[in-house]
Scaffold this motif. Structure first.
Motif, mmCIF file in Angstrom:
data_model
loop_
_atom_site.group_PDB
_atom_site.id
_atom_site.type_symbol
_atom_site.label_atom_id
_atom_site.label_comp_id
_atom_site.label_asym_id
_atom_site.label_seq_id
_atom_site.Cartn_x
_atom_site.Cartn_y
_atom_site.Cartn_z
ATOM 1 N N ASN A 41 -7.367 -13.170 -7.762
ATOM 2 C CA ASN A 41 -6.212 -12.405 -8.513
ATOM 3 C C ASN A 41 -4.745 -13.978 -8.404
ATOM 4 O O ASN A 41 -5.240 -13.735 -7.556
ATOM 5 C CB ASN A 41 -6.029 -10.801 -9.067
ATOM 6 N N PRO A 42 -4.394 -13.839 -9.567
ATOM 7 C CA PRO A 42 -3.238 -14.935 -9.339
ATOM 8 C C PRO A 42 -2.013 -14.172 -8.392
ATOM 9 O O PRO A 42 -2.520 -13.257 -8.294
ATOM 10 C CB PRO A 42 -3.156 -14.943 -11.104
ATOM 11 N N LEU A 43 -1.811 -15.494 -7.439
ATOM 12 C CA LEU A 43 -0.314 -15.386 -6.565
ATOM 13 C C LEU A 43 0.461 -13.639 -6.888
ATOM 14 O O LEU A 43 1.016 -13.495 -7.134
ATOM 15 C CB LEU A 43 -0.230 -16.299 -6.300
ATOM 16 N N ASP A 44 0.827 -14.932 -8.556
ATOM 17 C CA ASP A 44 1.911 -13.870 -9.314
ATOM 18 C C ASP A 44 1.576 -11.990 -9.324
ATOM 19 O O ASP A 44 2.175 -11.840 -9.703
ATOM 20 C CB ASP A 44 1.835 -14.150 -10.754
ATOM 21 N N CYS A 45 0.088 -11.803 -9.793
ATOM 22 C CA CYS A 45 -0.185 -10.426 -9.619
ATOM 23 C C CYS A 45 -0.392 -10.127 -8.422
ATOM 24 O O CYS A 45 -0.065 -9.234 -8.178
ATOM 25 C CB CYS A 45 -1.487 -10.941 -10.201
ATOM 26 N N ARG A 46 -0.867 -11.105 -7.461
ATOM 27 C CA ARG A 46 -0.992 -10.285 -6.037
ATOM 28 C C ARG A 46 0.323 -10.266 -5.050
ATOM 29 O O ARG A 46 -0.052 -9.059 -4.321
ATOM 30 C CB ARG A 46 -1.396 -11.944 -5.484
ATOM 31 N N LEU A 88 -8.719 0.065 -16.137
ATOM 32 C CA LEU A 88 -7.814 -0.516 -15.383
ATOM 33 C C LEU A 88 -7.402 -1.267 -14.593
ATOM 34 O O LEU A 88 -6.146 -1.256 -13.892
ATOM 35 C CB LEU A 88 -6.472 0.731 -15.514
ATOM 36 N N GLN A 89 -7.956 -1.341 -13.617
ATOM 37 C CA GLN A 89 -8.808 -2.071 -12.296
ATOM 38 C C GLN A 89 -8.735 -3.688 -13.034
ATOM 39 O O GLN A 89 -9.447 -3.695 -13.926
ATOM 40 C CB GLN A 89 -9.368 -1.077 -11.178
ATOM 41 N N ARG A 127 1.145 -0.494 -16.174
ATOM 42 C CA ARG A 127 2.503 -1.010 -17.368
ATOM 43 C C ARG A 127 3.075 -2.468 -17.033
ATOM 44 O O ARG A 127 3.244 -2.929 -17.813
ATOM 45 C CB ARG A 127 3.361 -0.634 -16.370
ATOM 46 N N CYS A 128 1.863 -3.087 -16.085
ATOM 47 C CA CYS A 128 2.117 -4.890 -15.934
ATOM 48 C C CYS A 128 0.858 -5.366 -16.625
ATOM 49 O O CYS A 128 1.693 -7.063 -16.900
ATOM 50 C CB CYS A 128 1.618 -5.370 -14.335
ATOM 51 N N CYS A 129 -0.130 -5.436 -17.473
ATOM 52 C CA CYS A 129 -0.822 -5.047 -17.712
ATOM 53 C C CYS A 129 -1.321 -4.912 -18.945
ATOM 54 O O CYS A 129 -2.251 -4.096 -19.018
ATOM 55 C CB CYS A 129 -2.156 -5.837 -17.189
ATOM 56 N N PRO A 130 -0.712 -5.066 -19.631
ATOM 57 C CA PRO A 130 -0.582 -3.612 -21.017
ATOM 58 C C PRO A 130 -2.332 -4.256 -22.153
ATOM 59 O O PRO A 130 -2.552 -5.305 -21.747
ATOM 60 C CB PRO A 130 0.541 -3.908 -22.543
ATOM 61 N N ARG A 131 -2.636 -3.230 -22.395
ATOM 62 C CA ARG A 131 -4.408 -3.282 -23.178
ATOM 63 C C ARG A 131 -4.386 -2.486 -23.656
ATOM 64 O O ARG A 131 -3.239 -1.785 -24.470
ATOM 65 C CB ARG A 131 -4.950 -3.154 -22.105
ATOM 66 N N LEU A 179 -2.449 3.376 -8.344
ATOM 67 C CA LEU A 179 -3.454 3.876 -9.377
ATOM 68 C C LEU A 179 -3.110 5.772 -9.708
ATOM 69 O O LEU A 179 -3.336 5.743 -11.009
ATOM 70 C CB LEU A 179 -4.689 3.904 -8.907
ATOM 71 N N GLU A 180 -2.054 5.941 -8.944
ATOM 72 C CA GLU A 180 -1.562 7.125 -8.981
ATOM 73 C C GLU A 180 -0.416 7.262 -10.254
ATOM 74 O O GLU A 180 -0.420 7.949 -10.842
ATOM 75 C CB GLU A 180 -1.166 7.975 -7.342
ATOM 76 N N LEU A 181 0.341 6.466 -9.790
ATOM 77 C CA LEU A 181 1.756 6.442 -9.966
ATOM 78 C C LEU A 181 1.322 5.366 -11.634
ATOM 79 O O LEU A 181 2.225 5.489 -12.416
ATOM 80 C CB LEU A 181 2.702 6.028 -9.719
ATOM 81 N N CYS A 182 0.657 4.163 -11.919
ATOM 82 C CA CYS A 182 0.868 3.031 -13.074
ATOM 83 C C CYS A 182 -0.604 3.378 -14.028
ATOM 84 O O CYS A 182 -1.371 3.774 -13.325
ATOM 85 C CB CYS A 182 1.147 2.718 -12.158
#
Length: 197
Positions: A121-126, A113-114, A41-45, A35-38
């Motif tokens: 959430n999917p394992l690929d995300c987790r 953005l949460q 970026r892995c899920c553009p919206r 939350l502080e640094l991102c």
């Protein structure tokens, strides 16, 4: 016969996902400062700044076999939110794998953005920023999502725990899924909606 085979596999995968979610409660913190640094970026919206593809940390999310059905059952999300891709389990049995596309808004991000489905959430995300792959010998190996802005803070204890999760399910993942996962990581774009090939 085929229907029973698929239902049995689905039940086995649902039990695996239940165990993963239960075990994830004891996985150490990743120590990432998401939350502080991102800026997700892995899920553009929609509404975020335009990003070059090289800035997107995780180009695509690929669900495991039956993970789509599991997410639908646990969260009530719509099947229509995912791109569907065929995966042959046997010469006679094909299932659909759910995916989230490169450069498209993640449908699960809220206005802050949460992740709205973080508990499931999917394992690929987790397990991001650890990215599993099969090496030339067919053994499980690892890459890091290099565009993660807090990668240097990643906890070794988290890394070890995530690797154990993937090692536990590795024997049950069909080779076709690994081929798809490796291919998806190099996609620079997708066909228009409704096309899969």
């Amino acid at each position: 016969m085929t229907e029973n085979f698929v239902e049995r596999l689905k039940a086995e995968w649902f039990l695996r996902f239940d165990r993963i979610l239960d075990d994830s409660k004891t996985i150490p913190s990743s120590n990432l400062k998401c939350l502080e640094l991102c800026q997700a970026r892995c899920c553009p919206r929609v509404g975020m700044r335009q990003m070059q593809s090289s800035e997107i940390a995780s180009p695509v999310v690929v669900l495991l076999p039956f993970e789509l059905e599991y997410l639908i059952e646990k969260t009530g999300v719509s099947r229509g939110l995912f791109r569907l891709w065929p995966l042959a389990l046997t010469p006679d049995v094909t299932i659909e794998i759910g995916m989230l596309d490169l450069g498209r808004p993640c449908p699960f991000l809220n206005e802050s953005l949460q992740c709205r489905i973080h508990e499931h959430n999917p394992l690929d995300c987790r397990t991001f920023p650890l990215l599993p792959f099969q090496n030339l010998r067919g053994n499980l190996d690892w890459q890091l999502g290099e565009n993660c802005p807090s990668l240097a803070l990643l906890s070794p204890k988290f890394t070890d725990a995530v690797k154990r999760v993937w090692q536990d399910i590795h024997p049950f993942i069909p080779q076709g899924w690994w081929d798809l996962y490796a291919f998806a990581d190099h996609w620079t774009g997708w066909p228009e909606t409704g096309q899969t090939g």
